[in-house]
Design a protein around this motif. Structure first.
Motif, mmCIF file in Angstrom:
data_model
loop_
_atom_site.group_PDB
_atom_site.id
_atom_site.type_symbol
_atom_site.label_atom_id
_atom_site.label_comp_id
_atom_site.label_asym_id
_atom_site.label_seq_id
_atom_site.Cartn_x
_atom_site.Cartn_y
_atom_site.Cartn_z
ATOM 1 N N PRO A 278 -61.394 -68.489 -72.554
ATOM 2 C CA PRO A 278 -62.569 -69.259 -71.872
ATOM 3 C C PRO A 278 -62.562 -69.247 -70.311
ATOM 4 C CG PRO A 278 -60.298 -69.854 -72.452
ATOM 5 C CD PRO A 278 -60.325 -68.904 -72.996
ATOM 6 N N LEU A 279 -63.222 -69.485 -69.406
ATOM 7 C CA LEU A 279 -63.703 -69.058 -68.257
ATOM 8 C C LEU A 279 -62.324 -69.458 -67.565
ATOM 9 C CD1 LEU A 279 -65.287 -68.691 -65.749
ATOM 10 C CD2 LEU A 279 -66.038 -70.498 -65.825
ATOM 11 N N ASP A 280 -61.976 -68.340 -66.116
ATOM 12 C CA ASP A 280 -60.518 -68.541 -65.257
ATOM 13 C C ASP A 280 -61.581 -69.117 -64.000
ATOM 14 O OD1 ASP A 280 -59.025 -68.119 -63.720
ATOM 15 O OD2 ASP A 280 -57.502 -66.574 -64.978
ATOM 16 N N ILE A 281 -61.500 -70.423 -63.589
ATOM 17 C CA ILE A 281 -62.211 -70.299 -62.592
ATOM 18 C C ILE A 281 -61.421 -70.150 -61.361
ATOM 19 C CG2 ILE A 281 -61.361 -72.532 -62.714
ATOM 20 C CD1 ILE A 281 -64.914 -71.790 -61.165
ATOM 21 N N ASP A 282 -59.641 -69.859 -61.072
ATOM 22 C CA ASP A 282 -59.446 -70.085 -60.422
ATOM 23 C C ASP A 282 -60.036 -68.397 -59.966
ATOM 24 O OD1 ASP A 282 -57.244 -69.894 -58.014
ATOM 25 O OD2 ASP A 282 -56.932 -68.193 -59.560
ATOM 26 N N TRP A 283 -59.671 -67.850 -61.214
ATOM 27 C CA TRP A 283 -60.213 -65.864 -60.979
ATOM 28 C C TRP A 283 -61.059 -65.907 -60.186
ATOM 29 C CZ3 TRP A 283 -63.582 -62.319 -61.640
ATOM 30 C CH2 TRP A 283 -62.266 -60.682 -61.956
ATOM 31 N N THR A 284 -62.556 -66.526 -60.868
ATOM 32 C CA THR A 284 -63.553 -66.857 -60.282
ATOM 33 C C THR A 284 -64.028 -66.748 -59.255
ATOM 34 O OG1 THR A 284 -64.302 -66.492 -62.949
ATOM 35 C CG2 THR A 284 -66.072 -67.125 -61.516
#
Length: 315
Positions: free
Chosen positions: A91-97
């Protein structure tokens, strides 16, 4: 979050602008119009291969962007715009991105590049491809070395390679800031590259190791390059911590330096020392080009020196 929501949330905030960009991010293609020829280069960084998987997103952005920009420096080009292809695990790690994107756009603004387009997709690991475009009217090439030319290198190669084993072992607290910055924040020599146009006969950026990359110059120009070990920039702390042979190995074959190695006629020697003083950047004459096979040889105290350190291999 969809692909387009991700782009809107993370990659539209850069402040750099350029009149050459007619159509940018958001269409099927970007459209660029320019009076100067464009130099183009693409670099791909893969998690676990080009940066540690535990690295912070800010550091990953630096390791993806700065080495890619170094190719423009080697050609003497002026940065213009870049495109980005980004593969992210789910699942996408939005904070990392978001943190990755923020640092990437900070670097783009600092160097005056526009993020003009790209692509995002899901995949098993983080993969970052950055394509750089720069304006250049008189590109420095690899095939210009002439017999009798001096061979130079900028800055301090070897520190990034010396730091990497401790970085991979998660022992960064044992490293000096200078060594850490050499790996995590390499400095693309953009200004040096531009000023070498008209002074240097050929140039390359040092990504895979000094000897490996000088071999590319030797092969492209069909000359032999002879290096003097006594002339190499060899920091005292590198020798003290690693020993002489290992320190020499880092400088000659370590890679990840993104300094410029270049050749120039002997009558440009004084001008290059003046340029070094002007930029506040060490430029060191480390050898010469001569007739012979398209190889790099190393001399130490007048005798042939063989390094057992290979350059970096991408496969």
């Amino acid at each position: 979050m969809t692909e387009f929501e991700l782009i809107d949330a993370c990659f539209r905030a850069g402040s750099a602008r350029d009149s050459g960009l007619l159509i940018g991010n958001g269409d099927d293609c970007l459209v660029w119009q320019d009076a100067s020829p464009l130099a183009m280069s693409i670099d791909t960084a893969v998690a676990g291969r080009h940066f540690p998987e535990h690295a912070s997103p800010e550091r990953v952005a630096q390791r993806a962007f700065l080495p890619a920009l170094s190719d423009l420096a080697a050609m003497g080009a002026e940065p213009a715009f870049f495109t980005l292809a980004l593969t992210l695990p789910t699942p996408l790690d939005i904070d990392w991105t978001q943190r990755f994107a923020k640092r990437l756009l900070q670097l783009a603004d600092h160097y005056g590049l526009v993020l003009a387009g790209g692509d995002t997709t899901a995949g098993p690991a983080r993969v970052i491809s950055v394509q750089m475009h720069g304006r250049v009217t008189q590109p420095l090439r690899r095939n210009g070395v002439q017999v009798g030319d001096e061979v130079w290198v900028s800055g301090q190669p070897g520190l990034a390679a010396a730091a990497l084993p401790l970085i991979l072992a998660d022992r960064e607290n044992e490293l000096s800031t200078t060594w850490l910055d050499a790996y995590w924040q390499p400095q693309p020599r953009i200004e040096l590259g531009r000023k070498l146009v008209g002074l240097a006969s050929a140039a390359i950026d040092v990504s895979d190791g000094l000897v490996a990359d000088l071999t590319h110059l030797a092969q492209a120009s069909q000359v032999q390059i002879e290096l003097d070990l006594e002339r190499l920039p060899l920091p005292t702390d590198l020798v003290e911590q690693l020993g002489f042979d290992a320190a020499v190995g880092c400088v000659l074959a370590g890679g990840d330096d993104y300094e410029l190695a270049f050749s120039a006629p002997p009558n440009r020697h004084a001008a290059l020392l003046e340029l070094s003083a002007e930029l506040g950047l060490p430029l060191t004459c480390i050898g010469r080009a001569q007739a012979g096979d398209a190889t790099v040889s190393i001399r130490h105290n007048g005798e042939h020196y063989r390094s057992s350190w290979p350059g970096f291999s991408h496969f």
